[in-house]
Each structure stands twice: as C-alpha cells, then as structure tokens.
Design a protein around this motif. Structure first.
Motif: not given
Length: 127
Positions: A46, A60-65, A67, A87, A89-90
């Motif tokens: 991903e 950035y992907a939303d999941s890391v924006k 951070r 996290k 999940e990272d």
C-alpha cells in the motif's frame, strides 16, 4: 538504472518515532519522483507517501497524514520518511521506489507507476 537501499527500520513502542532513509545510486536522482510503500503480512502493498523531484510537492495516504513526513536531499541522493506517533497498525516492511516519469497524484499512489524498488526495511510497532 537506479539502485535503492533502505535503512532505519526497527522495533519501537507505540507512540514512538523512526526515520527511514533510502539511498539511491545513479547520477539522475534529482530527476526522479520517489515514493514510500509498505506491506504487512498477508496484505497488499500500500501507498504511504510520495515526493516530486524537487521536493516541492508531497502527498500522503490518509492513514499517515499528520504523522509521517517525506523529504529528500538531492545532494545526498537520499529520501527520508520521518514517522511519528507510530501505531501497531504501521507494522510492515517499508519500501522506497523511484520513477523518472512525471506522475499525476492519482498515479503516484500505485506501485505499478514506479520503475525501481529497494529491498525493504522492517518496521515493527509494539503495543
């Protein structure tokens, strides 16, 4: 031809930080768009972040924006991924990628848009 070597992965507790580096060989690094991707076990690769040749544009992907921060030093032929507030999940193998093409953002988020890949570096975030 471009060769990419990632470093900086490791084990960190949730909430911690890591900085990944990707060193590139070749004389034309400054003309390449660069990306970071990740792949967790049993999941597809991903998109994480991308940066254009000058460093003036990032996405950035939303999941890391908010951070993660992607940056580059063309004089050192290196791209970085600063990862904060990590996290569980990272957790994944993180890969850097390069392409000499000018990519629209909608394309730059797909692995197939990149021509060169590193071997990956493991990031593990414990809870």
């Amino acid at each position: 031809q471009v060769q990419l070597v990632e470093s900086g992965g490791g084990l960190v507790q949730a909430g911690g930080s890591l900085r990944l580096s990707c060193a590139a060989s070749g004389r034309t690094f400054s003309s390449y768009a660069m990306g970071w991707f990740r792949q967790a076990p049993m999941k597809e690769r991903e998109f994480v972040a991308t940066i254009n040749w000058s460093g003036g544009h990032t996405y950035y992907a939303d999941s890391v924006k908010g951070r993660f921060t992607i940056s580059r030093e063309n004089a050192k032929s290196t791209v970085y991924l600063q990862m904060n507030s990590l996290k569980p999940e990272d957790t994944a193998v993180y890969y850097c990628a390069a392409t000499g093409r000018s990519l629209a953002i909608t394309i730059a988020t797909t692995p197939g848009a990149y021509d060169y890949w590193g071997q990956g570096t493991q990031v593990t975030v414990s809870s």
